[in-house]
Motif scaffolding. Sequence first.
Motif, PDB file in Angstrom:
ATOM      1  N   HIS A 158       0.823  -1.210   0.000  1.00  0.00           N
ATOM      2  CA  HIS A 158       0.000   0.000   0.000  1.00  0.00           C
ATOM      3  C   HIS A 158       0.860   1.264   0.000  1.00  0.00           C
ATOM      4  O   HIS A 158       0.717   2.123  -0.887  1.00  0.00           O
ATOM      5  CB  HIS A 158      -0.926  -0.013   1.210  1.00  0.00           C
ATOM      6  N   ILE A 175       1.483   3.781  -3.198  1.00  0.00           N
ATOM      7  CA  ILE A 175       1.181   5.216  -3.180  1.00  0.00           C
ATOM      8  C   ILE A 175       2.402   6.016  -3.597  1.00  0.00           C
ATOM      9  O   ILE A 175       2.311   6.962  -4.400  1.00  0.00           O
ATOM     10  CB  ILE A 175       0.691   5.641  -1.781  1.00  0.00           C
ATOM     11  N   ARG A 191      -3.125   7.985  -8.222  1.00  0.00           N
ATOM     12  CA  ARG A 191      -3.458   7.472  -6.889  1.00  0.00           C
ATOM     13  C   ARG A 191      -3.468   5.947  -6.917  1.00  0.00           C
ATOM     14  O   ARG A 191      -4.084   5.339  -7.796  1.00  0.00           O
ATOM     15  CB  ARG A 191      -4.837   7.988  -6.479  1.00  0.00           C
ATOM     16  N   TYR A 192      -2.795   5.343  -5.942  1.00  0.00           N
ATOM     17  CA  TYR A 192      -2.788   3.882  -5.838  1.00  0.00           C
ATOM     18  C   TYR A 192      -4.079   3.427  -5.175  1.00  0.00           C
ATOM     19  O   TYR A 192      -4.458   3.911  -4.113  1.00  0.00           O
ATOM     20  CB  TYR A 192      -1.591   3.420  -5.003  1.00  0.00           C
ATOM     21  N   CYS A 222      -3.045  10.768   0.490  1.00  0.00           N
ATOM     22  CA  CYS A 222      -1.700  10.440  -0.003  1.00  0.00           C
ATOM     23  C   CYS A 222      -0.639  11.302   0.676  1.00  0.00           C
ATOM     24  O   CYS A 222       0.474  10.823   0.936  1.00  0.00           O
ATOM     25  CB  CYS A 222      -1.636  10.631  -1.511  1.00  0.00           C
TER      26      CYS A 222
END
Length: 571
Positions: free
Chosen positions: A392, A396, A407-408, A429
């Motif tokens: 995660h 990002i 955006r991840y 973020c």
Amino acid sequence: MPNQEMAGVNHTKTRTPVGRDQRSIRVRDLASLSGSETLNRILSVENPGDFIRELPIEDFFRLVKKVGTEESLALLELASVEQWQYLLDLEIWERDRIDISRSSQWMSLLEQANCQQLVKWVFSEGEYLAYYHFFRTVEVKVINDQDDAVDLPDGFFSLDGVFYVRASDPQYRKSMEHILREMADENLERYQAFLLGLVGMVPAEVEEEIYRVRNLRLGEHGFLPYEEAIGVYAPVDIEDLKKEEPHTLSDIIDKKEVRDMIPVLPLAQAETGNLFMEVTERLTDPILLDRLRLEFAGLANQILSADRVVVHEMEALHKACRKAARIANLAVERVCGKDLESAEKLLRRHSLLTLFRVGFGMTLKLKWEAERWLSGSWFHRQGLEPEFWGEHRGGILKGLLRERPKRYVGTDQGGELQDFEWVAELTECLEVLRGLMALDSLFEKLADSYSLEQEIIPSPEISFYPLLFNLWARLLLKMEPSFSGITLDQAKSFFSQLRDEPQKPPYRMDRGRRVFLNDLLTYSADGDPEASSILEDALSRVWDQFHEEYEYVSLTELDGRHSTFVTIEGG
């Protein structure tokens, strides 16, 4: 009229008003249908030919892509030459070169759809493209002595006993012969002059001229040369939105002939439900709505040019529309919050291109902060990649470091990266980035204290989780400090100290959480409450992941093969 049995449609006609506003509503409704449903709906209206020919060329092109290349024959039969030309301008080119396999495919489809209309186009504005296409796909031999014709290879034919022609690709031989016969029937002298022109043609010069004229046509629709299109990503400061932009489009759009050319589908295919889209759906001012539709279509096309995307697939068109709507929404929300009335006023004052550039500028500021930190970060100096911070956090960071930051979102949302759409996504973020900065600073201090560098450099793919928890477990168990793993018995002792009573799943570890935070926060920056707060928040999130991983794992089920956060050796 197209063969409706071939198209698989109902023969019953539905009488519907054909005014422009009704047509716009009808086209917009097609955006939510499947390809086959779209074709059936179009062919079931009264006068489908009028409906198709009155469509703006962008909408026609998108309907063809939705229906599918081979299934679009019925639409091509009803279409105008201008609609064909726009389709060919987008479909048969690969960057600055004509893709002959694609041009052959589309020429064959147009021949089947309406060969007479195709030939009239070949003898007029389509002449240069036809010259180049036939030069690449047919062989022409001029024979004055009939005895010489006997020696020609199989496949050659002649309509006048002088020019003998053979299609080089057997797949399209029948189609090419039909076109040539139709050309001869239309005007034998022009047919002969056309074939004679093929003999002495310089293909590179012809292709260059076709490309130049094609770019002029597409430039009117937002498909700019890359050097100009890239300006869509030139950031604009949000302070510039305090000034009102002059709009000349509103006066132009008020003319009926212009409004009839405004596409509906690009905005309808944005496929997102944000503030910007909500405002457009609620608009009652037809002039403003048409201005936004026109600007949106141009913006999406400029994005395609700037991204150097070939628009052979429908998803490429949809993706550009989603990007335009999402990034423009950042600027709208940043200025207006959730106030729809204020958002409408903003759209009146500024072009969508300006709003997009403001929104993109917001994402760039986040990217620039990530880049400034990365250049001096501890983990980067060790030669480690963003994956060091886990799926995660690493995702990002990788998204922010892209040339055009994204955006991840993870693979469970239809793709790992998406364009930013909401201010809250930027804020999230930024919080993750600040947390990474704090964790990176923590690791730098831990590495200085416990000689991490020599252990980590040989393992560039390692994650920070086991390094952090291995060290902390050893400190908690009063073992020699190290970042290496622990035994299975030591792991059982470690988890026993972390867990509260009663000892049954899900295991509570509130006590372990307090110790974890207290122990590691001692390495936070002295005298900097903000830095300590950021580190505490980052460590709390790490602990939550750790707790979720092990809250249902009993001591007897501990297994080094499945332990993500702690390296259990020999277990």
